[in-house]
Design an enzyme around this catalytic site. Sequence first.
Site: not given
Ligand SMILES: N[C@@H](CCO)C(=O)O
Length: 403
Positions: A158, A313, A346
Site C-alpha cells: 500500500s 483489491d 486491499h
Molecule cells: N490497513 C492498512 C493499509 C491501508 O492502506 C493501514 O491502515 O495502514
Amino acid sequence: MVVTFFPGFRWRSQLKLAQIASPEDPFTLEQGGCLTEITVAYETYGTLSAAGDNVILVAHALTGDSHPAAHGPYDEQGWWEPLIGPGRTLDTDRFYVICANVLGGCQGTTGPASPDPATGRAYGMGFPEITVKDMVKVQKRLLEVLRIQHLALVIGGSMGGMQALEWAVSYPGFIDAVVVIAAPGYAAPQAIAYNRVGRQAVMLDPAWQNGNYYGGPGPEKGLAAARALGMITYQSELSMAYKFGRRTRSGQFEVENYLDYQGANIVKRFDANSYLYLLRALDLFDISAGYATYEDALARIDARMLIVGVSSDILYPPHQQEELAATLRRVGIRAELAVINSPHGHDGFLIDFQLLRPILTRFIDAALPAPVTVPIRQWFRFRASSLAYLGARLMPAVELREV
Ligand SMILES: N[C@@H](CCO)C(=O)O
Ligand SMILES: CC(=O)SCCNC(=O)CCNC(=O)[C@H](O)C(C)(C)COP(=O)(O)OP(=O)(O)OC[C@H]1O[C@@H](n2cnc3c(N)ncnc32)[C@H](O)[C@@H]1OP(=O)(O)O
C-alpha cells in the site's frame, strides 16, 4: 530538542530515535517549505553484516508504524509478524531489517502533532505538505546517519509499496531489489475520491478546529467516520459477506459494529491531522512527478522488481499493478508480476501470508542469492580434516553461521 508524541503513541522497548535535520541542515520538501527538526523513530532486527550488504528496508502503510515484528517472545507482535524473524521470509538470521515511522506520522517520527520549533506548539495544519518522495528522502537521510550505503531490498504494501517504488526511481544504484505490493504507479481518481471524503469527515467535525485541537478531545467522530470509509475500501464484497453476512447484534448489522469498532480504535491510536496529511500524500503519489514521462521515471530503475497485486483489491486494483509491471518491462526493467488470489481485498497484504510467502521467497532467493554458508558445528568437523580445513581457507567467501 523537544520530542513529544501523540497520546496514542506506544513506546516500544527497541524503538530508536534519530535526528535527521537541524537548523544548519534543514530538510527541503518536494512541495515547498522546509523542516529544521526531524526526529525519526525506527526499529532494527538482525545484525548488520561487516560489508553492509544485508540491509532490508520495510516501509509501512497508512496507519502502520516502525514495529513490523516482535523483538522477542515477550514483545508485542508486529503488523508483518509472520514474514519477519529468524528463518522467516525476511530472515533476520541473514538480513538486517530496518523499519521507520514515516514523516508526517504520529508514532514517533515528526508530524503535525510534533512541536513546531518556531512556536513550541504543535504544528497542526502549519505542518508543510508532504509527499511519498519526502518520506523516502527522510529514510535515505536516516540510512546516512546509520552509515548504511546500500540496500539489498526495499519492500512494502500500500503506502509502503509506493515508498518502495519511489526508492527504486529516486535512488538507482543504491538498491538490489524492490517489492511493491498492492500499490499503483500513481493514485487513480477513485482512490483520491475515497480519500477526499475521508478528509472531509475529519474536517467537518467541529472538534477539528482547523487542526488546533491538541490538548482537547479532537475530531474523534470525524476520524472514526474517515476510518470506517477507509476500512470499506481495504476489504471486499466477499470478505464482508463471509465475515458479517446480514447478522445483527445490539440492533445493528455486524458490519456496522465492525466499522464502529475500527473507528473507535483509530481514535485511540492515531492523530487526525496525521491522517489528513498522509491521505493527501497518497493522493499526490505519481511516480512520474518531476520527470518528463511515466516511462522516463521508471526507466531510471536498475533494481530487480517484483510487483504484487491482490485479486480483490478495490482501492489499488490488480490491473494497476499489471500496468506498472508492463510499463517497467517495456522500458527494459527486469520486473516480475504476481497477483495473489485472495478474497481479503486491499488489506490482503496484511492477512494472506501463506500466499505472499512463496512469492516473496522465490524472488528473494533469485534476486539476493545467499552466500554459501557452512554451519559452525560442521565447520569444526571439517577442521579435523586438514584437506577440508585447507579448502575452507582457500574460500574466504564462505561465511560461518551459528546454528
Ligand atoms: N490497513 C492498512 C493499509 C491501508 O492502506 C493501514 O491502515 O495502514
Ligand atoms: C500495514 C501497516 O503498515 S500497519 C496497519 C495495519 N493495521 C491496521 O490496519 C489496523 C486495523 N486492523 C485491521 O484492519 C485488521 O485487523 C487487519 C487487516 C490487520 C487483519 O484483518 P483480519 O484478520 O481480517 O481481521 P478483522 O478485520 O476480521 O478483525 C479486526 C478486528 O475487528 C474485530 N471485529 C471483527 N468482527 C467484528 C464485529 N462484527 N464487530 C466488532 N468488531 C469486530 C476483531 O475482533 C478484531 O479486533 P482486534 O483488532 O482488536 O483483534
